[in-house]
Motif scaffolding. Structure first.
Motif, PDB file in Angstrom:
ATOM      1  N   ARG A 163       0.830  -1.206   0.000  1.00 54.94           N
ATOM      2  CA  ARG A 163       0.000   0.000   0.000  1.00 54.94           C
ATOM      3  C   ARG A 163       0.869   1.262   0.000  1.00 54.94           C
ATOM      4  NH1 ARG A 163      -2.496  -2.752   4.570  1.00 54.94           N
ATOM      5  NH2 ARG A 163      -3.964  -4.265   3.691  1.00 54.94           N
ATOM      6  N   ARG A 164       1.957   1.245   0.783  1.00 53.35           N
ATOM      7  CA  ARG A 164       2.855   2.413   0.782  1.00 53.35           C
ATOM      8  C   ARG A 164       3.474   2.600  -0.605  1.00 53.35           C
ATOM      9  NH1 ARG A 164       4.502  -0.049   5.666  1.00 53.35           N
ATOM     10  NH2 ARG A 164       6.492  -0.717   4.734  1.00 53.35           N
ATOM     11  N   TRP A 165       3.834   1.497  -1.224  1.00 54.46           N
ATOM     12  CA  TRP A 165       4.405   1.564  -2.571  1.00 54.46           C
ATOM     13  C   TRP A 165       3.384   2.145  -3.550  1.00 54.46           C
ATOM     14  CZ3 TRP A 165       3.413  -0.471  -7.393  1.00 54.46           C
ATOM     15  CH2 TRP A 165       4.465  -0.527  -8.295  1.00 54.46           C
ATOM     16  N   LEU A 166       2.138   1.727  -3.428  1.00 48.38           N
ATOM     17  CA  LEU A 166       1.093   2.231  -4.317  1.00 48.38           C
ATOM     18  C   LEU A 166       0.825   3.719  -4.085  1.00 48.38           C
ATOM     19  CD1 LEU A 166      -1.432  -0.748  -4.102  1.00 48.38           C
ATOM     20  CD2 LEU A 166      -0.053  -0.096  -6.089  1.00 48.38           C
ATOM     21  N   ASP A 219      10.889  -4.545  -6.528  1.00 45.72           N
ATOM     22  CA  ASP A 219      11.403  -3.391  -5.771  1.00 45.72           C
ATOM     23  C   ASP A 219      11.635  -3.725  -4.302  1.00 45.72           C
ATOM     24  OD1 ASP A 219      11.328  -1.893  -8.065  1.00 45.72           O
ATOM     25  OD2 ASP A 219       9.627  -0.639  -7.469  1.00 45.72           O
ATOM     26  N   ALA A 220      10.751  -4.550  -3.709  1.00 47.40           N
ATOM     27  CA  ALA A 220      10.883  -4.875  -2.290  1.00 47.40           C
ATOM     28  C   ALA A 220      12.185  -5.615  -2.029  1.00 47.40           C
ATOM     29  CB  ALA A 220       9.692  -5.714  -1.834  1.00 47.40           C
ATOM     30  N   LEU A 221      12.540  -6.566  -2.884  1.00 44.35           N
ATOM     31  CA  LEU A 221      13.809  -7.271  -2.727  1.00 44.35           C
ATOM     32  C   LEU A 221      14.982  -6.331  -2.990  1.00 44.35           C
ATOM     33  CD1 LEU A 221      12.909 -10.704  -4.343  1.00 44.35           C
ATOM     34  CD2 LEU A 221      13.641 -10.342  -1.983  1.00 44.35           C
ATOM     35  N   LEU A 222      14.829  -5.443  -3.965  1.00 43.36           N
ATOM     36  CA  LEU A 222      15.897  -4.488  -4.251  1.00 43.36           C
ATOM     37  C   LEU A 222      16.141  -3.564  -3.052  1.00 43.36           C
ATOM     38  CD1 LEU A 222      17.955  -3.252  -6.168  1.00 43.36           C
ATOM     39  CD2 LEU A 222      16.100  -1.917  -7.210  1.00 43.36           C
ATOM     40  N   GLU A 223      15.091  -3.199  -2.355  1.00 47.22           N
ATOM     41  CA  GLU A 223      15.258  -2.385  -1.142  1.00 47.22           C
ATOM     42  C   GLU A 223      16.103  -3.123  -0.097  1.00 47.22           C
ATOM     43  OE1 GLU A 223      11.480  -1.178   0.377  1.00 47.22           O
ATOM     44  OE2 GLU A 223      10.864  -0.192  -1.481  1.00 47.22           O
ATOM     45  N   LEU A 252      12.726 -10.506 -11.461  1.00 45.28           N
ATOM     46  CA  LEU A 252      13.390  -9.252 -11.083  1.00 45.28           C
ATOM     47  C   LEU A 252      13.751  -8.451 -12.318  1.00 45.28           C
ATOM     48  CD1 LEU A 252      15.843 -10.516  -8.303  1.00 45.28           C
ATOM     49  CD2 LEU A 252      13.467  -9.747  -8.057  1.00 45.28           C
ATOM     50  N   ASP A 253      13.493  -7.153 -12.261  1.00 45.34           N
ATOM     51  CA  ASP A 253      13.842  -6.250 -13.352  1.00 45.34           C
ATOM     52  C   ASP A 253      15.336  -5.957 -13.261  1.00 45.34           C
ATOM     53  OD1 ASP A 253      14.264  -4.191 -15.137  1.00 45.34           O
ATOM     54  OD2 ASP A 253      12.480  -3.053 -14.561  1.00 45.34           O
TER      55      ASP A 253
END
Length: 633
Positions: A163-166, A219-223, A252-253
């Motif tokens: 939700r924060r990401w959105l 993105d969550a894993l990248l963080e 993963l991008d």
């Protein structure tokens, strides 16, 4: 470190200390100059909260340095220790059906967990402080193979993070409703707190929500990676940082991830039983080189058999060398293996190693010694680049959207297969190939191929329109925008002016059926009812409901292929000839690659072949490879 890197994962914590001296002595004998340590060592390095035991790692680091071997030092955070999982069971990952996954394997964590993240940063900081001045430290290795086991988590904490990401992406709930098209099926939200991850539902889930979930999960894993990198950078600003990628990975991008790394590293395990593996692994190697447009490092590979396939076939004599030189040919500055000493226990006890169960009186050890000696002779390869005349466009959001479950005209379109359909015939012609994101400056390439660009933004379209060279675009491209909404007027959306066609209707082909084309070739799985809007037809469908309609078109220098040809060579022959590139085929099974001043010839076939080169004819035995220094006899 000068020259090429050679070594592998070393897990001394699995062995009594009396073995360590023998290990480093044999490493020196084999020419090993780099080993990866402490990848899964969290429970040994921090046996209790805030209590560290570095003594054993101190001794290993000292021992390596005494023998001239550098350390790729891991942060140990790939698997949380049992005490952390038991004290904070909420860090365990939850699947889409709501099942909590238990401790007992690896990567058992929720990427969004604040407890997990805080704990990884604390451990990474302690390791950095301990070894920041150690002379063996050459590079940092954060976690291990992100998204190998834990790709996503559907727990309550992940929902809050989503939700924060959105909110960051859409700002307002109205913006989200517009992007997600929530008026469909009565999904209109009035507050971000009503949004949940795309857990298992009674029917198909909103494809826009699924696409954003894929973005968020990457993105969550990248963080997680960037949080550890920040503390390493603060303590050791001059030590390069990486994490090991997993070839052409859906989850993963890697364009985005590579920007966060100092250099790209990859784990690659081609199947020796699969005759197609040399070409599929070559594609992944070219991706690794292209991610930062510089040399990369093969951080893991198998000396022989792996341990995780249904049938784990060993590599025949010479294939370890062949696969290693293939990685160098495609831009790696070294060859690293999993692992140094073959394990006695655990899930990977039958995975091959540089030093096998049988010890030094084995074929494997003799091949290890030979490879180490040969890599020293190839030191001039290190740091050299590759100039490719052809690029393949790969876009992760398009991939995620194209292969979303349900709701599509066909579930048979697979992006990797579409990439390989163009990549394989290019490699058969000895052409070096880069991969590129859709918005990169493509002006240096003579030919650009877009196998699929299902999701096409105005920025992507502008980049392709501004390219000006010979362009090939594959089917089902320009269909939706970044929010998974179909472009006004249908496909190819913002590519219509460039391609000069309109796609009136996708026409998937049933399994087991082929569609004839009037040039004598066939298409499979996919076709389209297209209308010319300035383009000229090159090939038409022959027979069936699309009989006589355009299949392949030309508009300026842009070619549109509305189907999946079983052989793309006829299209390539014309475009490559117009671009002034060679079209002659290499002998069956032979691969040719160039790195500045070096020509690599690799024979993946089962019989000897002769290859013509600027230095004359070269004989290649089966499973053989030759490296020529260009300009020298």
């Amino acid at each position: 470190m000068p020259g090429l890197l050679f070594g592998g994962d070393y897990n001394p914590e699995q062995w009594p200390e009396e073995v360590w001296d023998e290990d480093v002595r044999l490493m020196s004998e084999a020419g090993v100059n780099l080993v990866t340590v402490a990848v899964f060592a969290w429970s040994r390095l921090e046996p209790a909260p805030g209590v560290h035991d570095f003594g054993w790692l101190d001794r290993i680091m000292d021992l390596l340095h005494e023998h001239g071997i550098a350390a790729d030092l891991a942060t140990g955070t790939a698997t949380p220790p049992p005490w952390l999982v038991r004290e904070h069971p909420e860090i365990r990952p939850v699947d889409a059906g709501g099942t909590v996954l238990e401790f007992g394997s690896r990567q058992g964590y929720c990427p969004s967990s604040p407890v997990f993240r805080t704990s990884t940063v604390r451990l990474a900081g302690a390791i950095a402080q301990r070894y920041k001045e150690h002379p063996a430290l050459a590079m940092w290795h954060i976690s291990n193979e992100y998204a190998d086991h834990t790709v996503e988590c559907f727990c309550a904490e992940s929902a809050r993070h989503f939700r924060r990401w959105l909110v960051g992406r859409y700002q307002t709930i109205e913006g989200l409703n517009t992007a997600w098209g929530t008026s469909c099926w009565g999904q209109h939200y009035t507050d971000f707190g009503q949004v949940e991850p795309p857990r298992r539902a009674p029917g198909p889930v909103n494809p826009a929500q699924l696409l954003d979930w894929r973005r968020f999960s990457s993105d969550a894993l990248l963080e997680c990676f960037e949080a550890e990198k920040a503390v390493l950078r603060e303590v050791t600003p001059d030590i390069p940082v990486t994490t090991n990628f997993m070839s052409v990975l859906y989850h993963l991008d890697y364009w985005k991830w590579a920007q966060a790394e100092d250099f790209v590293s990859d784990d690659a395990y081609p199947d020796p039983a699969d005759p197609e593996s040399p070409i599929t692994i070559a594609l992944s190697y070219d991706l690794m080189r292209s991610l930062k447009q510089q040399p990369w490092l093969l951080l893991e590979s198998a000396p022989s058999a792996v341990s995780w396939r249904e049938v784990n076939v060993p590599k025949a004599p010479g294939v370890m060398r062949l696969h290693s030189l293939q990685a160098l040919a495609h831009g790696s500055d070294g060859v690293m293996f999993f692992q140094w000493r073959q394990a006695k226990y655990g899930p990977e006890k039958f995975h091959s190693a540089l030093l096998p169960h049988g010890g030094t009186d084995t074929r494997q050890w003799r091949e290890t010694l030979a490879l180490g000696a040969e890599l020293k002779k190839l030191a001039s390869v290190a740091g050299t680049g590759t100039r490719a005349d052809v690029a393949l466009v790969l876009d992760w959001p398009s991939w995620w959207g194209l292969e979303a479950p349900e709701s599509m005209p066909s579930g048979r379109l697979k992006l990797k297969d579409m990439l390989l359909a163009w990549y394989a015939p290019l490699r058969r012609r000895g052409l070096d190939v880069d991969l590129a994101p859709a918005d990169r400056d493509l002006s240096s390439y003579r030919v650009v191929i877009v196998p699929n660009l299902y999701l096409c933004t105005a920025e992507y379209a502008a980049a392709l329109a501004g390219y000006g060279g010979h362009l090939i675009v594959g089917p089902f491209s320009g269909v939706v925008d970044a929010a998974e909404q179909v472009h006004d007027g249908g496909a190819p959306g913002p590519l219509r002016g460039l391609l000069g066609v309109r796609v009136e209707e996708p026409w998937p082909i049933p399994d087991g059926i082929t569609q004839a084309l009037d040039d004598g070739t066939q298409a499979t799985l996919w076709s389209e009812w297209i209308t010319l809007d300035g383009a000229q037809p090159l090939v038409r469908y022959a027979g069936g409901p699309l009989d006589g309609r355009p299949a392949v078109t030309r508009h300026g220098r842009a070619t549109y292929v509305s189907c999946l040809p079983t052989d793309t060579s006829p299209i390539l022959e014309r475009v490559l000839t117009e671009a002034g590139l060679p079209t002659g085929l290499l002998p069956e099974g032979v691969e040719m690659c160039r790195r500045d001043g070096h020509l690599f010839l690799l024979n993946h076939g089962h019989r000897a072949q002769t290859v013509d080169t600027p230095q004359g004819a070269v004989e290649l035995a089966a499973n053989d490879a030759v490296v020529l220094k260009l300009g020298e006899p």
